[in-house]
Scaffold this motif. Structure first.
Motif, mmCIF file in Angstrom:
data_model
loop_
_atom_site.group_PDB
_atom_site.id
_atom_site.type_symbol
_atom_site.label_atom_id
_atom_site.label_comp_id
_atom_site.label_asym_id
_atom_site.label_seq_id
_atom_site.Cartn_x
_atom_site.Cartn_y
_atom_site.Cartn_z
ATOM 1 N N TRP A 86 0.840 -1.209 0.000
ATOM 2 C CA TRP A 86 0.000 0.000 0.000
ATOM 3 C C TRP A 86 0.874 1.257 0.000
ATOM 4 O O TRP A 86 0.638 2.197 -0.761
ATOM 5 C CB TRP A 86 -0.908 -0.029 1.231
ATOM 6 N N HIS A 88 3.917 1.538 -1.049
ATOM 7 C CA HIS A 88 4.641 1.657 -2.319
ATOM 8 C C HIS A 88 3.735 2.169 -3.434
ATOM 9 O O HIS A 88 4.191 2.875 -4.330
ATOM 10 C CB HIS A 88 5.241 0.310 -2.722
ATOM 11 N N ALA A 89 2.465 1.795 -3.387
ATOM 12 C CA ALA A 89 1.554 2.115 -4.496
ATOM 13 C C ALA A 89 0.734 3.370 -4.235
ATOM 14 O O ALA A 89 -0.073 3.755 -5.074
ATOM 15 C CB ALA A 89 0.624 0.922 -4.738
ATOM 16 N N ALA A 90 0.910 4.003 -3.082
ATOM 17 C CA ALA A 90 0.037 5.119 -2.701
ATOM 18 C C ALA A 90 0.013 6.205 -3.769
ATOM 19 O O ALA A 90 1.039 6.550 -4.355
ATOM 20 C CB ALA A 90 0.510 5.716 -1.367
ATOM 21 N N ASN A 91 -1.175 6.730 -4.016
ATOM 22 C CA ASN A 91 -1.352 7.781 -4.996
ATOM 23 C C ASN A 91 -2.246 8.868 -4.389
ATOM 24 O O ASN A 91 -3.402 8.609 -4.124
ATOM 25 C CB ASN A 91 -1.984 7.197 -6.265
ATOM 26 N N PRO A 92 -1.726 10.101 -4.167
ATOM 27 C CA PRO A 92 -0.372 10.548 -4.483
ATOM 28 C C PRO A 92 0.676 9.820 -3.638
ATOM 29 O O PRO A 92 0.347 9.291 -2.576
ATOM 30 C CB PRO A 92 -0.416 12.037 -4.136
ATOM 31 N N PRO A 93 1.927 9.797 -4.121
ATOM 32 C CA PRO A 93 2.976 9.066 -3.402
ATOM 33 C C PRO A 93 3.171 9.603 -1.987
ATOM 34 O O PRO A 93 2.927 10.780 -1.734
ATOM 35 C CB PRO A 93 4.235 9.328 -4.246
ATOM 36 N N ARG A 95 4.847 11.026 1.331
ATOM 37 C CA ARG A 95 5.897 12.021 1.555
ATOM 38 C C ARG A 95 5.999 12.236 3.052
ATOM 39 O O ARG A 95 5.117 11.784 3.814
ATOM 40 C CB ARG A 95 5.557 13.328 0.842
ATOM 41 N N SER A 98 2.908 12.706 5.534
ATOM 42 C CA SER A 98 1.713 11.934 5.179
ATOM 43 C C SER A 98 1.154 11.256 6.414
ATOM 44 O O SER A 98 1.906 10.765 7.259
ATOM 45 C CB SER A 98 2.043 10.851 4.146
ATOM 46 N N LYS A 160 9.290 8.452 5.393
ATOM 47 C CA LYS A 160 9.582 8.498 3.961
ATOM 48 C C LYS A 160 11.100 8.505 3.835
ATOM 49 O O LYS A 160 11.767 9.371 4.387
ATOM 50 C CB LYS A 160 8.986 9.782 3.370
#
Ligand code: ZN
Length: 233
Positions: A86, A88-93, A95, A98, A160
């Motif tokens: 999750w 790695h695939a987060a959208n938006p990435p 940071r 977060s 991050k």
């Protein structure tokens, strides 16, 4: 076969625990990827070239019985796989700053799943301590894994990591120990870009400070606040 008993349950062992989740390695370096080369660095040797996710260098010489290594801890492994994928695939990435809510990652039983993430890292911490032959007592970690309960002494921090832009996976840092603290304190950062997980293990008597965004299941929240990782060797 090892002639030492399993560090978790005490049974005769015949298994070596993986230092890094094979799934993490595959996530970062998909199968068949030729342009990446994968290195391991640890306190014994730096930048050792690995030949794939099953490379022997990904294993630690730590006695864990097959039952503990597979059946007992499989739900913990799965929970970390889910959270790791999750992140790695987060959208938006993701940071620094977060906020990750466990119930967004795990549709059901978020608290139980986050406890399993904690227990996944309890196993990693125990294996790491034994691998470097540190004198720190791993019994509280074993008790937590056996009882499916949080280890009061183990805190996790999710950050991050810096995108270093090269195909290096830093599996293990030196345990952050000193003469004064070495029997009661261990700290280790597990990096799989873009995530760095810092494990802080403090036994009674340790005055080692916790990182500001440390998370523990007993805090009663599944909310993670990602920080920037600032102190890397
Ligand atoms: Zn065992």
């Amino acid at each position: 076969m090892s002639d030492k008993p399993c560090w978790i349950c005490g049974d005769p062992s015949g298994s070596r625990e993986h230092a890094s989740k094979k799934s993490d390695v595959q996530l970062k370096f998909p199968k068949g990827t030729k342009r990446h080369r994968l290195f391991r660095s640890d306190s014994l040797r730096r930048n050792r070239l690995l030949q794939g996710a099953n490379a022997d260098a990904l294993k630690w010489d730590v006695p864990v019985c097959p039952y503990c290594n597979t059946t007992r801890t499989q739900p913990h492994d799965r929970a970390w796989e889910r959270l790791s994928a999750w992140l790695h695939a987060a959208n938006p990435p993701i940071r620094a700053g977060s906020v990750i809510r466990g119930d967004r990652v795990f549709a059901q039983h978020a608290r139980r799943q986050m406890l399993r993430v904690h227990l996944y890292f309890a196993k990693q911490m125990g294996c790491r301590i034994l691998h470097v032959q540190s004198p720190i007592d791993v019994a509280p970690l074993a008790t937590a894994i056996l009882g499916e309960r949080a280890c009061p002494e183990l805190f996790l921090t999710f950050d991050k990591s810096e995108d270093i832009g090269i195909a290096t996976i830093q599996i293990s840092n030196f345990p952050n120990v000193s003469d004064e603290f070495y029997r009661v304190t261990a700290q280790w950062t597990y990096i799989i870009d873009p995530i760095a997980v810092t494990l802080t293990y403090r036994l009674a008597g340790s005055t080692f400070p916790l990182l500001a965004n440390s998370w523990h299941p007993r805090h009663g929240t599944t909310r993670l606040v990602l920080g920037p990782i600032t102190d890397q060797p």
